[in-house]
Design a protein around this motif. Structure first.
Motif, PDB file in Angstrom:
ATOM      1  N   TYR A   1      51.359 -35.042  68.439  1.00 47.21           N
ATOM      2  CA  TYR A   1      51.014 -33.597  69.039  1.00 47.21           C
ATOM      3  C   TYR A   1      50.197 -32.796  67.873  1.00 47.21           C
ATOM      4  N   THR A   2      50.626 -32.895  66.732  1.00 47.98           N
ATOM      5  CA  THR A   2      49.895 -31.873  65.717  1.00 47.98           C
ATOM      6  C   THR A   2      48.440 -32.541  65.461  1.00 47.98           C
ATOM      7  N   ARG A   3      48.485 -34.039  65.498  1.00 49.24           N
ATOM      8  CA  ARG A   3      47.176 -34.445  65.189  1.00 49.24           C
ATOM      9  C   ARG A   3      46.174 -34.088  66.507  1.00 49.24           C
ATOM     10  N   ARG A   4      46.564 -34.244  67.590  1.00 50.02           N
ATOM     11  CA  ARG A   4      46.107 -33.920  68.881  1.00 50.02           C
ATOM     12  C   ARG A   4      45.417 -32.544  68.862  1.00 50.02           C
ATOM     13  N   PHE A   5      46.200 -31.528  68.478  1.00 50.81           N
ATOM     14  CA  PHE A   5      45.899 -30.240  68.706  1.00 50.81           C
ATOM     15  C   PHE A   5      45.395 -29.418  67.236  1.00 50.81           C
TER      16      PHE A   5
ATOM     17  N   LEU B   1      54.762 -41.310  58.966  1.00 51.57           N
ATOM     18  CA  LEU B   1      54.850 -39.464  58.727  1.00 51.57           C
ATOM     19  C   LEU B   1      54.009 -39.250  57.434  1.00 51.57           C
ATOM     20  N   GLY B   2      54.148 -40.163  56.583  1.00 53.14           N
ATOM     21  CA  GLY B   2      53.180 -39.779  55.271  1.00 53.14           C
ATOM     22  C   GLY B   2      51.724 -40.006  55.342  1.00 53.14           C
ATOM     23  N   LYS B   3      51.254 -40.819  56.108  1.00 51.86           N
ATOM     24  CA  LYS B   3      49.923 -41.520  56.212  1.00 51.86           C
ATOM     25  C   LYS B   3      49.278 -40.124  57.365  1.00 51.86           C
ATOM     26  N   HIS B   4      49.819 -39.598  58.242  1.00 48.63           N
ATOM     27  CA  HIS B   4      49.415 -38.617  58.935  1.00 48.63           C
ATOM     28  C   HIS B   4      49.432 -37.383  58.470  1.00 48.63           C
ATOM     29  N   ALA B   5      50.244 -37.124  57.585  1.00 39.89           N
ATOM     30  CA  ALA B   5      50.695 -35.709  57.089  1.00 39.89           C
ATOM     31  C   ALA B   5      49.396 -35.046  56.462  1.00 39.89           C
TER      32      ALA B   5
END
Length: 325
Positions: free
Chosen positions: A114-118, A133-137
């Motif tokens: 959700y955070t990446r999409r918006f 989690l770490g890679k996308h943060a």
């Protein structure tokens, strides 16, 4: 089990916990931490949404409530419930912080997506920066990846200490960055001992006509009259010609003098008063007034200004009513 059986275990766990804190200190993610604090302090316009699951979720929940109580608006989002309607709590200008020791909590994947999409900021507190989690943060507050102190190496023990410590550091750093004060804390904690302990003496003291004050030239008849009319305090303050507090006379003093055989009505108040009255300033914390009352084993304190002139009086019952006791 006996103490000889238990103490080696206790000492070993304490050693592991101490070692874990040392590891965090020696490998602290300084750059990321500074960026996180500065972003929250200067750039964030929304709230912080903190999510996690299980024991990490407990840390996330505590972090959210502690941040809110210290001036940084935050809410806790259960990452499983987020996938069933609660995702709507996240707004475009919010920051999401994911708390997960492994960083692989599958229930958090929808929040991450959700955070990446918006385009919503995502920070992580994790021991594995290469995890989901770490890679996308956007930023990682990385803690050491160490074995648990649990005898079977499974129950979160060391990891919880490290996650909690990082959370505590974030709270304190944001307090500093935002100039959080005791007065602000009191505004958000109006009830209970925490809020009461931050009350000022000026907020609880009695002033004006309530003050039991007599001149140092007063007769005992005048003193008794004032004490009778203002009986709730059980004393009078004695002032000199300049209005400065020079003594105090209490119900207890009356009883002691009578036991000693002193005919009080034949004396001026200046001859029988106590000459070292306990005082407090009006800008002192009410908790410091309580400490003085307890240490001196008295019931009231006169409140004086910089020139030692009485401006109020505060009693044990005032502090009791305010919730300090």
């Amino acid at each position: 089990m006996t103490d000889t059986e238990l103490m080696p275990l206790v000492l070993d766990v304490l050693r592991q916990e101490s070692y874990a804190i040392d590891c965090l200190k020696n490998n602290f993610p300084v750059d990321a931490f500074v960026k996180v604090v500065n972003y929250i302090t200067h750039e964030l316009t929304g709230k912080i949404v903190i999510t996690g699951l299980g024991k990490s979720g407990d840390v996330a929940k505590r972090l959210a409530t502690t941040l809110t109580s210290t001036g940084t608006r935050s809410v806790y989002l259960h990452c499983t419930e987020a996938s069933h309607g609660d995702m709507g709590i996240i707004c475009d200008d919010d920051l999401v912080i994911g708390v997960s020791n492994s960083g692989e909590t599958k229930e958090m994947s929808d929040v991450i997506d959700y955070t990446r999409r918006f385009g919503i900021k995502l920070f992580a507190i994790t021991a594995n920066p290469n995890s989901m989690l770490g890679k996308h943060a956007d930023l990682n507050l990385t803690i050491p990846d160490l074995p648990e102190a649990c005898l079977i190496g499974k129950a979160p023990t060391i990891s919880i200490i490290l996650l909690t410590t990082m959370a505590n550091l974030l709270v304190v750093a944001l307090e500093k960055a935002k100039g959080f004060t005791s007065e602000m804390y009191k505004n958000w904690h109006p009830h209970g001992k925490l809020g009461a302990s931050l009350l000022k003496v000026s907020e609880l003291m009695h002033v004006g006509a309530e003050l039991p004050i007599v001149s140092d030239t007063a007769s005992m008849a005048e003193v008794i009259d004032v004490m009778s009319r203002k009986i709730r305090f059980g004393c009078v303050g004695v002032v000199d010609a300049d209005g400065r507090l020079v003594g105090v006379f209490t119900d207890g003093d009356i009883r002691r003098r009578l036991v000693e055989g002193v005919n009080l009505m034949q004396h001026k108040i200046s001859e029988v008063m106590g000459k070292s009255p306990k005082t407090v300033s009006d800008d002192s914390l009410a908790s410091s007034a309580l400490l003085k009352i307890n240490e001196a084993k008295i019931q009231v304190l006169f409140v004086v200004d910089a020139d030692n002139r009485p401006v109020g009086i505060i009693g044990f019952h005032d502090l009791l009513k305010a919730g300090l006791v």
